[in-house]
Design a protein around this motif. Sequence first.
Motif, short mmCIF file in Angstrom:
data_model
loop_
_atom_site.label_atom_id
_atom_site.label_comp_id
_atom_site.label_asym_id
_atom_site.label_seq_id
_atom_site.Cartn_x
_atom_site.Cartn_y
_atom_site.Cartn_z
N ASP A 109 -2.13 -2.49 6.60
CA ASP A 109 -2.64 -1.13 6.41
C ASP A 109 -3.64 -0.70 7.48
O ASP A 109 -3.67 0.46 7.88
N THR A 114 3.69 -0.48 4.29
CA THR A 114 2.44 -1.10 4.74
C THR A 114 1.93 -2.00 3.63
O THR A 114 2.25 -1.81 2.44
N VAL A 125 0.83 -1.20 0.00
CA VAL A 125 0.00 0.00 0.00
C VAL A 125 0.86 1.25 0.00
O VAL A 125 0.58 2.22 -0.71
N SER A 126 1.91 1.26 0.80
CA SER A 126 2.82 2.40 0.85
C SER A 126 4.22 1.91 1.22
O SER A 126 4.38 0.84 1.82
N PRO A 165 -1.88 4.78 6.05
CA PRO A 165 -0.70 3.97 5.68
C PRO A 165 0.48 4.82 5.25
O PRO A 165 1.63 4.49 5.55
N ARG A 208 -1.33 -5.16 2.48
CA ARG A 208 -2.60 -5.84 2.72
C ARG A 208 -2.67 -7.07 1.84
O ARG A 208 -1.94 -7.18 0.83
N ARG A 248 -4.25 -9.36 -0.98
CA ARG A 248 -4.96 -9.01 -2.21
C ARG A 248 -6.43 -9.42 -2.12
O ARG A 248 -7.30 -8.76 -2.69
#
Length: 414
Positions: free
Chosen positions: A171, A201, A150-151, A181, A203, A205
Amino acid sequence: MATTPTALDTRPPKLVLSEILSFAFETFCSNKVRFALTALGMVIGTASLILVTTISLTGKQYLLNQIQAIGSNWIYAEYRSASQRIDNTAADPLTMDDLTAVRAEVTGIAAASPVIDLSDRIPVGGGKERDIHIVGVSQEYSTVRNLVIVSGRFFDIQDLQAHNKVAVLVDKLAHDLYGSPGEAVGKVLKVSGLPFTVIGTFRERVDTFGQSEVTDNTIAMPYTVARYFSDTPTVKQLYFSMADSSMVVPATEQIQHVLQSRHRSESVYSVDNLTQLVSLAEKVANMLTLMLLLISLVVLLVSGIGIMNIMLATVSARIREIGIRKALGATNREIRFQFLSEAVVISVGGGLLGVIIGLAIPWSVRFLTAYRLPVSGLSAIVAIVVSSLVGILFGTVPATRAARMDPVESLRHE
């Protein structure tokens, strides 16, 4: 040299196929509303058959995509006798040496990672603490589990080799601790008193709703660092990702053999994959398709009964016409084929229109949106064949009744 009929040739003229179909079309045109309403059932039936196939294929594709997003090439192994033994026999868990051995002996492994499972509490400010779940993994874990970053970034091989104290947060945990995030990247959190820098961060899928090792409170860190918090050099699980889905089943058996050969014979290890889940999803989708197709066939049968009723009414209204045709030499076979062709024209005409509608809807969605609904050409062929069979099946009774009528009695009918 062409021959011409002689005065002695008393055979009645025969109707050719083109004339019979022409008569059927003229009959349809003379009663447009009646026959159009009769064909409406066939339109709905054939269109629903195609749409049902499209819906079921879409559902099947969605399920398989969800499973593939988790990791269709994913193989996971763990020690099944991890609980306290009554006879105090020493446990025989998995280690990093097992991971190395498997990668050396099993071909086709694209990525692999150990999973060290830990838990702790971290301060969140205001004198409060929060329970967290820690997974010690390798840099290939994100590939094996098909994670979405995410980041920031996931840790790499340099972080593992240098034993860098870095962490990657789920996240949701990053949002709860730091607001978003993006804001979490660069922050420092303490695990067992040691400072860890948040570098990214992530997550899943596909949301597994906490049924995997990734929860709403998960922190991933290099396994080389996570081992500092463990008393033993063991790992809870080993994850593997194969280069091709066709390798998953044979590789699962090979991994099982390698692990079993490296440990005591009485030790039990579980090596599984998601192929059974894929198979189950396909069976569920196929069963749903079958049920919906049966409903569509009921609609077609109902429309076939409507065709039979309207053709029986047509025969009753054309009794005198039947008598005149027989008086002029029409055979029972020609009369039967005449009315049967009218029933087939209604059913096939409705079937063709239904096929056009059934194919137009998914194609319109594909053209106007980003969704690529699967379109089955085979379902269109099946719909045309079924509509023809319905016309023949339910048109036989009226056509036979018309063919068996006595020409003398028919001519007397008013």
